[in-house]
Every structure is written in C-alpha cells, then in structure tokens.
Design a protein around this motif. Structure first.
Motif, mmCIF file in Angstrom:
data_model
loop_
_atom_site.group_PDB
_atom_site.id
_atom_site.type_symbol
_atom_site.label_atom_id
_atom_site.label_comp_id
_atom_site.label_asym_id
_atom_site.label_seq_id
_atom_site.Cartn_x
_atom_site.Cartn_y
_atom_site.Cartn_z
ATOM 1 N N PHE A 52 0.827 -1.210 0.000
ATOM 2 C CA PHE A 52 0.000 0.000 0.000
ATOM 3 C C PHE A 52 0.860 1.259 0.000
ATOM 4 O O PHE A 52 0.428 2.314 -0.451
ATOM 5 N N GLY A 53 2.096 1.130 0.471
ATOM 6 C CA GLY A 53 3.019 2.261 0.410
ATOM 7 C C GLY A 53 3.258 2.698 -1.019
ATOM 8 O O GLY A 53 3.430 3.896 -1.302
ATOM 9 N N ALA A 81 3.401 -6.250 -8.099
ATOM 10 C CA ALA A 81 3.262 -7.702 -7.969
ATOM 11 C C ALA A 81 1.862 -8.066 -7.477
ATOM 12 O O ALA A 81 1.215 -8.987 -7.991
ATOM 13 N N VAL A 82 1.375 -7.326 -6.467
ATOM 14 C CA VAL A 82 0.041 -7.594 -5.930
ATOM 15 C C VAL A 82 -1.034 -7.239 -6.948
ATOM 16 O O VAL A 82 -2.026 -7.959 -7.095
ATOM 17 N N PHE A 83 -0.841 -6.147 -7.688
ATOM 18 C CA PHE A 83 -1.802 -5.770 -8.725
ATOM 19 C C PHE A 83 -1.914 -6.868 -9.780
ATOM 20 O O PHE A 83 -3.015 -7.204 -10.229
ATOM 21 N N PHE A 84 -0.775 -7.435 -10.185
ATOM 22 C CA PHE A 84 -0.787 -8.507 -11.185
ATOM 23 C C PHE A 84 -1.506 -9.739 -10.647
ATOM 24 O O PHE A 84 -2.347 -10.340 -11.328
ATOM 25 N N MET A 85 -1.208 -10.101 -9.403
ATOM 26 C CA MET A 85 -1.841 -11.256 -8.771
ATOM 27 C C MET A 85 -3.352 -11.028 -8.631
ATOM 28 O O MET A 85 -4.154 -11.944 -8.841
ATOM 29 N N THR A 86 -3.729 -9.788 -8.316
ATOM 30 C CA THR A 86 -5.146 -9.458 -8.134
ATOM 31 C C THR A 86 -5.878 -9.437 -9.465
ATOM 32 O O THR A 86 -7.053 -9.816 -9.546
ATOM 33 N N LEU A 87 -5.200 -9.015 -10.511
ATOM 34 C CA LEU A 87 -5.799 -9.043 -11.844
ATOM 35 C C LEU A 87 -6.132 -10.470 -12.250
ATOM 36 O O LEU A 87 -7.147 -10.733 -12.904
ATOM 37 N N TYR A 133 -19.071 1.356 1.451
ATOM 38 C CA TYR A 133 -18.472 2.303 0.506
ATOM 39 C C TYR A 133 -17.638 3.362 1.206
ATOM 40 O O TYR A 133 -17.001 4.186 0.556
ATOM 41 N N LEU A 134 -17.639 3.329 2.544
ATOM 42 C CA LEU A 134 -16.849 4.289 3.298
ATOM 43 C C LEU A 134 -15.363 4.155 3.001
ATOM 44 O O LEU A 134 -14.624 5.139 2.986
ATOM 45 N N ARG A 135 -14.909 2.935 2.756
ATOM 46 C CA ARG A 135 -13.482 2.725 2.533
ATOM 47 C C ARG A 135 -12.977 3.397 1.258
ATOM 48 O O ARG A 135 -11.788 3.698 1.150
ATOM 49 N N TYR A 136 -13.862 3.654 0.288
ATOM 50 C CA TYR A 136 -13.450 4.375 -0.922
ATOM 51 C C TYR A 136 -13.244 5.853 -0.624
ATOM 52 O O TYR A 136 -12.355 6.498 -1.188
ATOM 53 N N PHE A 137 -14.045 6.387 0.289
ATOM 54 C CA PHE A 137 -13.839 7.760 0.741
ATOM 55 C C PHE A 137 -12.513 7.865 1.482
ATOM 56 O O PHE A 137 -11.749 8.821 1.292
ATOM 57 N N VAL A 138 -12.211 6.858 2.329
ATOM 58 C CA VAL A 138 -10.945 6.835 3.057
ATOM 59 C C VAL A 138 -9.781 6.745 2.078
ATOM 60 O O VAL A 138 -8.762 7.439 2.245
ATOM 61 N N LEU A 139 -9.904 5.929 1.043
ATOM 62 C CA LEU A 139 -8.852 5.781 0.034
ATOM 63 C C LEU A 139 -8.548 7.117 -0.639
ATOM 64 O O LEU A 139 -7.380 7.522 -0.754
ATOM 65 N N ILE A 140 -9.581 7.808 -1.073
ATOM 66 C CA ILE A 140 -9.396 9.101 -1.736
ATOM 67 C C ILE A 140 -8.753 10.105 -0.783
ATOM 68 O O ILE A 140 -7.833 10.849 -1.154
ATOM 69 N N CYS A 198 -10.639 -0.110 5.291
ATOM 70 C CA CYS A 198 -9.331 -0.345 4.654
ATOM 71 C C CYS A 198 -9.214 0.251 3.247
ATOM 72 O O CYS A 198 -9.906 -0.195 2.325
ATOM 73 N N PRO A 199 -8.343 1.220 3.050
ATOM 74 C CA PRO A 199 -8.183 1.826 1.730
ATOM 75 C C PRO A 199 -7.506 0.888 0.722
ATOM 76 O O PRO A 199 -7.775 0.975 -0.478
ATOM 77 N N TYR A 200 -6.649 -0.001 1.226
ATOM 78 C CA TYR A 200 -6.010 -0.933 0.298
ATOM 79 C C TYR A 200 -6.998 -1.997 -0.156
ATOM 80 O O TYR A 200 -6.993 -2.418 -1.315
ATOM 81 N N GLY A 201 -7.871 -2.421 0.742
ATOM 82 C CA GLY A 201 -8.937 -3.348 0.367
ATOM 83 C C GLY A 201 -9.849 -2.729 -0.674
ATOM 84 O O GLY A 201 -10.325 -3.409 -1.591
ATOM 85 N N ALA A 202 -10.092 -1.421 -0.552
ATOM 86 C CA ALA A 202 -10.908 -0.709 -1.541
ATOM 87 C C ALA A 202 -10.229 -0.725 -2.901
ATOM 88 O O ALA A 202 -10.873 -0.945 -3.940
ATOM 89 N N THR A 203 -8.914 -0.502 -2.899
ATOM 90 C CA THR A 203 -8.148 -0.510 -4.150
ATOM 91 C C THR A 203 -8.226 -1.861 -4.844
ATOM 92 O O THR A 203 -8.539 -1.957 -6.034
#
Length: 278
Positions: A52-53, A81-87, A133-140, A198-203
């Motif tokens: 997430f960093g 790496a995580v983005f690829f695995m998540t895709l 949907y609160l976590r998307y607000f936290v992410l932004i 969790c903002p990373y969970g939202a991502t």
C-alpha cells in the motif's frame, strides 16, 4: 487426514505463516533500532514490505520521481506484484496474505463462539451496504493528503501499523484507538476494518470487476442450500449471482465446492465469461 480437511488447512497455514513473518520482521526492526540484531531475519521496516506504500506514493513517484517519506522502492515493486496477482485471481492478498485481515479473523473466532449464528449479522443490511463504501472515501482522502503533504499520513491512524509496533514509541494514539475499536468490532462483525475502512482493500476490490479467474456458480446444479452465503466472511450473497463481481470479495474461496458448497463443481474458481453467463 482426508483431502478435504487438508485443503481447509491450506489457507489458514498460509495466513499464519505471513503473520509470523511480518511479526518477526517488526520485532527485528525494533531490536535493530536498539543496536541488537536477530540472526537470519532482515531489519526491513513494515513500510518496506507493505504494497500500500506504493499506492499512496504513486502520485509523487510519477510526477517528481521520488517516494514519500519512509516508503521504500520495494513498496512499488510489491504494489505491481500484488496488482498482477489481483488481476488474475482477485484480492487474494486480502484473503490469504494480509496479516491484519488474519488478526481480525482470529478475534472473530472468539465472537463466533460467543454469539453463534448471530455473529456477523448484527448490522441491518441497509446500513451495512452503505458503510461498505466508506473505505473508498478513506482511500481518496489518504491518497490526496499523502500527495499534498508528501508524508505517510495514514500511519497515524493505521491499526495494522499499531498492531505490529506495540513495543515501540512510533505509534500515534489515534492508531491505537482505531486498533482497539477494530478488536472490539471483530467480536461482532467479521473483518470490520476490511469491510468498512481499509483503503487498500478498496483498491484491490475494484479488480473484482475485471479479474481473469472468477468465482462462478453453476445455476443448474445449485440446490439453494445457502451454504455459500453463510460461509462468506464478507456477507456476499453468492447464491444470487452466477459470477461474483462484488467489490468486497477477498477471494478466500470459503464459498466454493471444495470448502462450503456440498455439490461438486457448483461454486468454483475458473476463467469466466461475461456478466450474462448462466
């Protein structure tokens, strides 16, 4: 031990392994700051092993070519790496790797023993659906403030950072408070921080819309027993969809025919078709 029981142990063992690794790294880093070393364990900080960093640093990295304070280049590599695995498989990082998600599950086991079937069903569905949907607000909010300040703002309220730094003086009081609230909430709701904050969970949850390997339900063989629904830690109604696109899915696979569904090959992970597929 039969094959089904062995499969049921695979995910918990992976979760526990990553939890222990992160804990040991955190302890080793704290000891290194005091001039002591732990054999065979790196002194990398939590920031260096947190993907997430990379997410919160992406703006300054792309515009100025620099990382924000305390973030290491390894975070960028881990992010990709995580983005690829998540895709490919969806948010498996959340369901199989994240040590804070694992910690909440541990606490949740106590809640299940106390409340039984009432556990994870205390909140009214309408309120629960809004809070998700609160976590998307936290992410932004986190990305904007991190980009504006070029500092790791989220650390001050991050319960994950607080959990693995209990033995240091680096943690802000707010992070301890949120950690305490998460522990208490986990006795009533499964993975409350993952669901609502969790903002990373939202991502990573966004990837559920276009992931390659999808969780699919065979409508023809489904017996409507709702075993898939009751097994889902994120309260997703698996039985109401033929393909799971829900942004809260963490790819834990607890709903599948290998775990909860009693009918073979009815709920499975496979390369999926379109949203209209039956």
């Amino acid at each position: 031990m039969n094959k089904n029981r062995m499969r049921n142990w695979i995910r918990p063992m992976i979760q526990i392994s990553f939890f222990i690794i992160v804990m040991l790294i955190s302890i080793a880093k704290a000891l290194s700051d005091e001039g002591m070393t732990v054999p065979f364990i790196t002194n990398a900080s939590l920031h260096a092993i947190c993907p997430f960093g990379g997410v919160v640093s992406i703006y300054t990295y792309l515009t100025d070519g620099i990382l924000i304070q305390k973030i290491h280049s390894s975070s960028i590599i881990l992010m990709y790496a995580v983005f690829f695995m998540t895709l490919l498989f969806g948010p498996v990082f959340c369901g199989w790797i994240c040590p804070f998600g694992t910690f909440q599950e541990f606490i949740g086991k106590i809640g299940k023993k106390i409340f039984g079937k009432r556990y994870n069903h205390f909140l009214p569905k309408r309120l629960d659906s809004i809070l998700r949907y609160l976590r998307y607000f936290v992410l932004i909010l986190v990305i904007y403030n991190t980009a504006a300040s070029a500092k790791l703002i989220f650390q001050n309220v991050d319960p994950y950072y607080a959990l693995f730094n209990l033995f240091t003086s680096e943690v802000a009081v707010a992070a301890y408070i949120i950690l305490a609230i998460t522990v208490i909430a986990s006795l009533f709701v499964e993975r409350p921080f993952c669901k609502y904050i969790c903002p990373y969970g939202a991502t990573l949850g966004i990837f559920n819309l276009f992931r390659i390997f999808k969780i699919k339900r065979n409508q023809k063989t489904c017996i409507s027993c709702d075993a898939c629904n009751s097994s889902c830690p994120m309260n997703i109604e698996v039985s109401s969809s033929n393909t799971i696109y829900n942004h809260q899915c963490i790819s834990c696979l607890k709903c599948t025919s290998e775990n909860a569904c009693p009918i073979k090959d009815t709920v499975i992970l496979r390369i999926g078709g379109g949203k209209n597929e039956n």
